[in-house]
Design a protein around this motif. Structure first.
Motif, PDB file in Angstrom:
ATOM      1  N   UNK A  27       0.833  -1.207   0.000  1.00 14.56           N
ATOM      2  CA  UNK A  27       0.000   0.000   0.000  1.00 14.56           C
ATOM      3  C   UNK A  27       0.863   1.251   0.000  1.00 14.56           C
ATOM      4  N   UNK A  28       1.960   1.184   0.728  1.00 18.33           N
ATOM      5  CA  UNK A  28       2.851   2.340   0.785  1.00 18.33           C
ATOM      6  C   UNK A  28       3.417   2.661  -0.603  1.00 18.33           C
ATOM      7  N   UNK A  29       3.794   1.616  -1.359  1.00 20.85           N
ATOM      8  CA  UNK A  29       4.313   1.824  -2.707  1.00 20.85           C
ATOM      9  C   UNK A  29       3.227   2.368  -3.635  1.00 20.85           C
ATOM     10  N   UNK A  30       1.992   1.839  -3.506  1.00 18.37           N
ATOM     11  CA  UNK A  30       0.893   2.338  -4.333  1.00 18.37           C
ATOM     12  C   UNK A  30       0.620   3.803  -4.032  1.00 18.37           C
ATOM     13  N   UNK A  31       0.708   4.153  -2.754  1.00 19.50           N
ATOM     14  CA  UNK A  31       0.514   5.552  -2.377  1.00 19.50           C
ATOM     15  C   UNK A  31       1.568   6.429  -3.019  1.00 19.50           C
ATOM     16  N   UNK A  32       2.811   5.981  -3.018  1.00 17.81           N
ATOM     17  CA  UNK A  32       3.892   6.781  -3.588  1.00 17.81           C
ATOM     18  C   UNK A  32       3.673   6.999  -5.076  1.00 17.81           C
ATOM     19  N   UNK A  79       0.789   6.932  -6.705  1.00 17.99           N
ATOM     20  CA  UNK A  79      -0.349   7.833  -6.880  1.00 17.99           C
ATOM     21  C   UNK A  79       0.036   9.261  -6.527  1.00 17.99           C
ATOM     22  N   UNK A  80       0.796   9.424  -5.448  1.00 14.07           N
ATOM     23  CA  UNK A  80       1.190  10.763  -5.019  1.00 14.07           C
ATOM     24  C   UNK A  80       2.109  11.410  -6.045  1.00 14.07           C
ATOM     25  N   UNK A  81       3.047  10.633  -6.616  1.00  6.09           N
ATOM     26  CA  UNK A  81       3.940  11.173  -7.646  1.00  6.09           C
ATOM     27  C   UNK A  81       3.163  11.588  -8.884  1.00  6.09           C
ATOM     28  N   UNK A 134      -8.134   0.536   1.559  1.00  5.65           N
ATOM     29  CA  UNK A 134      -7.082   1.515   1.299  1.00  5.65           C
ATOM     30  C   UNK A 134      -6.834   1.588  -0.205  1.00  5.65           C
ATOM     31  N   UNK A 135      -7.575   2.448  -0.854  1.00  4.06           N
ATOM     32  CA  UNK A 135      -7.523   2.584  -2.302  1.00  4.06           C
ATOM     33  C   UNK A 135      -7.135   4.012  -2.632  1.00  4.06           C
ATOM     34  N   UNK A 136      -5.956   4.209  -3.248  1.00  5.45           N
ATOM     35  CA  UNK A 136      -5.484   5.547  -3.540  1.00  5.45           C
ATOM     36  C   UNK A 136      -5.937   5.974  -4.935  1.00  5.45           C
ATOM     37  N   UNK A 137      -6.499   7.163  -5.009  1.00  4.70           N
ATOM     38  CA  UNK A 137      -7.007   7.667  -6.278  1.00  4.70           C
ATOM     39  C   UNK A 137      -5.866   8.222  -7.124  1.00  4.70           C
TER      40      UNK A 137
END
Length: 645
Positions: free
Chosen positions: A238-243, A245-247, A350-353
């Motif tokens: 999840x942390x990698x997916x967040x990164x 998405x955030x990038x 925990x689903x990052x848009x």
């Protein structure tokens, strides 16, 4: 030098008191009353509060007496049928507070009643302890101990000694946890069906049905820790997916700002052409562009904040669970298992848009202003169309046999190299031929690039040649040792905003980085190079591998950022020329090996395919952007210019 033992001891005690005070304020105080925990209870969100504080809180939250809202995170916890007293007790916090109070009293900093003498009935304060009598004694009894021959050799300790304080506080409780129902029975089992701790009597009486599955505490805690460990490990994904998405959101926001700025500049240019008639309408249109940009900026910001909030909440839960797993004992962990596992279910939601890339573009389609018509039309979607095409097959000046390199000069002119003619030709932005450079100055010009101060760089056989605004060669430099000239093939050239020149050598399989004077910064070996070269954002080299259908990105030090396949209608496609716009987005020429159907594709700086820019190209080799944002493609026997519409 004398050593002051008592002075050092007082300093150590003072330091210990300071540390205890910091721990108490940071970890042992109830968030409601800000006092040290008393009978702490755990809510479903894993936050702890004093029982009395929760009782007062729920009395103010009426009429919903069947649930209580956490004052820290606002999550709701159902109140058990037995009331708030039925909430799980935080044993490790309770024990920690007891131990903390004990240590404070050992340091003489905590509240305690003055002990009385156990040898006499006068009720005098005890100031010492006789280790042989195992009793606290007052001043008079101490004198008797010293006077009587039978007690003269008894061991006496004073109030300042550690053992005296231990006698007041008593030893710390040890042993197994007792069953709440069968008070003389130790907890030794965990019922998986009921999700509760049990003793042997509970197993025989209350959990004896076939539906009850119970295991010993040691096995239960082992499996429990294993399950929690696996869930926490998945959280790293999840942390990698967040990164990612955030990038993508950060890039989209940055690209939007760049496009808004460029669009406003285009609008301003049009405004200056007819300033007497359109100043007011120009202002209105800029405002509209800015408002759209701000609205989209807020949308990106909201999505980014939402992702950050989700991640922050997830981090809080993970930190709380990690703290609990480290500090709580096995019985308490098993007692709290349903709540811990329930909190860890956050990962299922925990689903990052991701960024909506189409919202990061904004442009303007200007038009002639007549009467009361608007100065232009705001473009909210990125579409491309052919604006200008010039050149034809031939040997004459202004015609092409193999248009390969292309660059836009600072005055708006377009420089194009023809590898078959071994010439560099210059055209206006509308395609009118102006002049050519060859002969003594350029022997075999290939690919070209332009520095920020308007110098033209040409990869000419084994050398990089630097031309001024009049297209005269002012200097040149080699990218390889003299003895490697026959092994050198300068395949492409590009330059970054700090005028550092990157040169690709397909024979030596390296990319060399140079200062403008030609001095070498470093070489970057790469077996994957085999096509075009560009410089992207944050000092990244973007290049293609024609034969393996790859688009690759590395740092200036050679560390790979991404390596993706280039496709055409789902099949591997051969990429060649590549360039980046001012926001860092990547544009690539792709086609079949026969070059019978070629396109220009658009990728994000992270290597994610976004869409097609142009179709129906003949044999595109290189491409670049003009100063006004048009895409210029050297397409074999012509040059095509595409604009956003």
């Amino acid at each position: 030098m004398s050593f002051n033992f008592f002075g050092c001891r007082k300093m150590a005690e003072a330091a210990a008191k300071s540390v205890l005070g910091t721990i108490s304020r940071g970890h042992l105080e109830c968030p409601i009353c800000c006092c040290r925990f008393a009978d702490p209870k755990i809510l479903d969100c894993l936050h702890n509060f004093c029982l009395n504080c929760l009782l007062e809180l729920i009395s103010r939250q009426q009429p919903k007496a069947d649930e209580i809202t956490c004052p820290v995170c606002r999550r709701v916890t159902a109140v058990p049928d037995t009331g708030l007293q039925g909430l799980p007790k935080c044993f490790f916090l309770s024990n920690l507070v007891d131990e903390f109070n004990k240590q404070e009293r050992l340091l003489g900093d905590g509240p305690t009643d003055a002990p009385t003498c156990e040898e006499c009935d006068e009720g005098l304060e005890a100031i010492s302890k006789c280790l042989d009598c195992c009793k606290l004694i007052c001043t008079k009894c101490l004198e008797a101990h010293e006077r009587l021959k039978s007690m003269r050799h008894h061991r006496i300790i004073g109030k300042e000694d550690h053992e005296f304080a231990e006698a007041l506080i008593g030893p710390r409780k040890k042993g197994n946890l007792k069953c709440n129902k069968h008070h003389n029975q130790d907890i030794c089992l965990y019922c998986e069906t009921c999700k509760t701790l049990a003793c042997a009597a509970c197993a025989a009486l209350d959990h004896r049905g076939a539906e009850h599955e119970y295991i010993v505490v040691a096995d239960a805690i082992r499996l429990y820790r294993q399950d929690v460990g696996e869930i926490l490990q998945r959280f790293e994904q999840n942390r990698e997916e967040f990164k990612v998405a955030d990038d993508s959101l950060s890039h989209a926001r940055n690209r939007l700002r760049i496009k808004v700025a460029r669009t406003c500049k285009d609008v301003t240019t049009k405004e200056e052409e007819e300033i007497s008639k359109i100043r007011n309408k120009s202002r209105l249109l800029r405002d509209k562009v800015t408002q759209i940009g701000e609205a989209r900026e807020r949308k990106f910001e909201e999505v980014q904040k939402s992702n950050c909030d989700k991640m922050k909440r997830a981090e809080q839960i993970v930190a709380t669970v990690n703290d609990l797993m480290q500090q709580a004992d096995d019985f308490e962990l098993l007692d709290l298992k349903p709540k811990v596992m329930h909190n860890l279910e956050f990962q299922d939601e925990l689903d990052f848009e991701q960024a909506q890339h189409e919202l990061s573009f904004i442009g303007v389609k200007c038009q002639d202003v007549v009467a009361d018509t608007d100065i232009g039309e705001v473009l909210q979607k990125e579409n491309w169309q052919l604006k200008v095409e010039f050149g034809e097959t031939g040997q004459e000046d202004g015609t092409f046999l193999c248009a390969a390199g292309v660059a836009c000069l600072s005055n708006g002119d377009i420089a194009v190299t023809d590898m078959e003619k071994s010439k560099l030709m210059v055209f206006t932005s509308t395609g009118e031929y102006k002049k050519n450079v060859g002969g003594e100055q350029l022997n075999n010009p290939g690919f070209v690039a332009v520095t920020t101060d308007g110098l033209l760089l040409v990869a000419d056989k084994n050398y990089v040649k630097v031309l001024d605004s009049s297209l005269s060669v002012i200097r040149q430099f080699a990218t390889s040792p003299d003895d490697a000239d026959d092994k050198t093939d300068l395949s492409d050239i590009t330059v970054d905003k700090e005028n550092r020149i990157a040169v690709a050598d397909s024979k030596r399989k390296i990319i060399s980085l140079h200062h403008l004077d030609g001095s070498l910064i470093r070489t970057i070996p790469n077996d994957m190079f085999g096509g075009g070269l560009a410089i992207g954002i944050r000092e990244r080299l973007v290049f293609t591998n024609f034969y393996e259908s790859k688009l690759i990105c590395t740092t200036y030090t050679g560390d790979e950022v991404f390596n993706v396949d280039t496709l055409l209608d789902g099949e591997p496609a051969c990429p060649w020329g590549v360039c980046c716009d001012d926001a860092g987005d990547i544009f690539v020429n792709v086609g079949s090996e026969r070059f019978d159907s070629c396109e220009v594709h658009h990728y994000s700086p992270a290597g994610v395919f976004i869409g097609r820019v142009a179709r129906g190209l003949h044999s595109p080799v290189s491409l670049t952007f003009s100063q006004n944002g048009d895409l210029v493609v050297a397409d074999g026997v012509s040059v095509k210019i595409f604009q956003r519409v």
